[in-house]
Design an enzyme around this catalytic site. Structure first.
Site, mmCIF file in Angstrom:
data_model
loop_
_atom_site.group_PDB
_atom_site.id
_atom_site.type_symbol
_atom_site.label_atom_id
_atom_site.label_comp_id
_atom_site.label_asym_id
_atom_site.label_seq_id
_atom_site.Cartn_x
_atom_site.Cartn_y
_atom_site.Cartn_z
ATOM 1 N N CYS A 173 -4.559 28.591 27.506
ATOM 2 C CA CYS A 173 -3.453 29.506 27.832
ATOM 3 C C CYS A 173 -2.087 28.815 27.844
ATOM 4 C CB CYS A 173 -3.712 30.190 29.171
ATOM 5 S SG CYS A 173 -4.224 29.069 30.499
ATOM 6 N N HIS A 224 2.228 31.660 33.465
ATOM 7 C CA HIS A 224 2.448 30.210 33.474
ATOM 8 C C HIS A 224 3.900 29.906 33.112
ATOM 9 C CE1 HIS A 224 -1.699 29.741 34.069
ATOM 10 N NE2 HIS A 224 -2.077 29.220 32.920
#
Length: 347
Positions: A147, A240
């Site tokens: 990710c 993130h």
């Protein structure tokens, strides 16, 4: 419609697959698999739903089956949300007969398995034919990266196409959802930051160079620059954040960098694929953006938001920026779905 299945459908990434596929114009969910303790149950009874959305009506009454190809004979594509150790055993069994679009890390760096971000390296899908010949499969496995790697690489690709990159340094602040619902105990993360995520730094450093590498017809030659990553878990649910520092071989102007990133489009945009964001990279000019809570859902969570783009005064030909990407959409389920959409369109 293409019949699809989801392996590991009761976990967080499995649920995100269901959410994103429930109203898909081309893919229809016809099989959901999970562990033996869930097999035989209606999906609504088998799953503890973790997402903010409701369980889609279309899957509530689907009977969950064991994660076995014998139970999913009528599917053309399976999306894998399996843990890496399970995926290493199970995914090859499914790939004998169908396409496996995997979010798991188990097969990512296998030399004949495509590791793909559709805007970055669609040509790596040619490895699928080599994989089929090597392994005697009718199907194949295609993987999406980690990710944090996906978000970083989407911002590096337009720069790598224009400049000679010398070194990249990245420091991540990663959401707890990346570890799964039970992955980080609340007492470990509340009022805290954990400066270690097992295997994450190594994945970012190897996968990024592989994605930007050149496919020579037989294998992938990694991109020829250095990359150093430091990864940290923070008390954010989704999204993130990464602070990126880049040294170039060439002189650069920030406005040119912004234009390269903001105008970047890849094959999914040209083909107008259903899950493709209009712009893979979105530039924000505000001094306090991007922020995960405000920017993670940009373009349905499929775009990466970049801000604080500026030259690094300490080094020649260097720049700095901050990015935010949705780790369970663009960084996981959405990435696998976009891979499958591209495969359905061109292969």
């Amino acid at each position: 419609m293409v019949n699809v299945g989801i392996l590991g459908a009761t976990g967080m990434v499995g649920q995100r697959f269901i959410e994103l596929l429930a109203d898909h114009p081309k893919f229809e969910i016809t099989a959901l698999t999970a562990s033996a303790r869930s097999a035989g149950k209606r999906y609504e009874d088998a799953a503890t739903w973790y997402l903010d959305s409701s369980i889609p009506e279309s899957v509530k009454d689907i009977t969950v089956v064991d994660t076995d190809p014998k139970e999913t004979k009528d599917v053309d594509i399976v999306f894998s949300a399996l843990p890496a150790d399970t995926a290493a055993i199970v995914e090859p069994k499914f790939a004998k007969s169908c396409v496996v679009a995997s979010n798991a890390s188990a097969m990512r760096m296998e030399p004949d398995v495509p590791l793909v971000i559709p805007e970055v390296n669609p040509e790596h899908l040619d490895l699928a034919e080599i994989q089929q010949k090597n392994r005697g499969w009718d199907g194949f496995i295609v993987t999406n990266p980690n990710c944090s790697t996906i978000a970083l690489t989407l911002t590096l690709k337009p720069l790598y196409d224009q400049y000679n990159i010398k070194r990249v340094y990245v420091s991540t602040m990663q959401a707890v959802s990346g570890a799964g619902y039970n992955g980080v105990p609340s007492m470990a993360i509340v009022d805290n930051l954990v400066p270690f995520i097992g295997g994450e730094e190594e994945k970012m450093e190897s996968e990024t160079l592989h994605l930007l590498g050149e496919f020579d017809g037989e294998s992938v030659v990694p991109a020829p620059f250095g990359l150093s990553a430091s990864c940290h878990r923070v008390a954010v649910v989704d999204g993130h954040t990464e602070a990126v520092f880049i040294e170039m071989e060439d002189d650069l102007e920030i406005e040119d960098v912004k234009n390269q990133m903001g105008n970047f489009k890849g094959l999914p945009q040209k083909l107008d694929l259903h899950s493709a964001p209009k712009n893979p990279v979105v530039i924000r000019e505000e001094e306090n953006r991007p922020q995960p809570r405000m920017d993670r859902n940009t373009d349905n969570g499929m775009a990466v938001t970049v801000g604080r783009l500026r030259k690094d005064a300490a080094f020649d030909n260097s720049l700095r920026y901050v990015l935010v990407g949705h780790n369970t959409i663009r960084g996981a389920a959405g990435a696998s779905i976009l891979n499958a959409e591209l495969i359905s369109e061109i292969m």
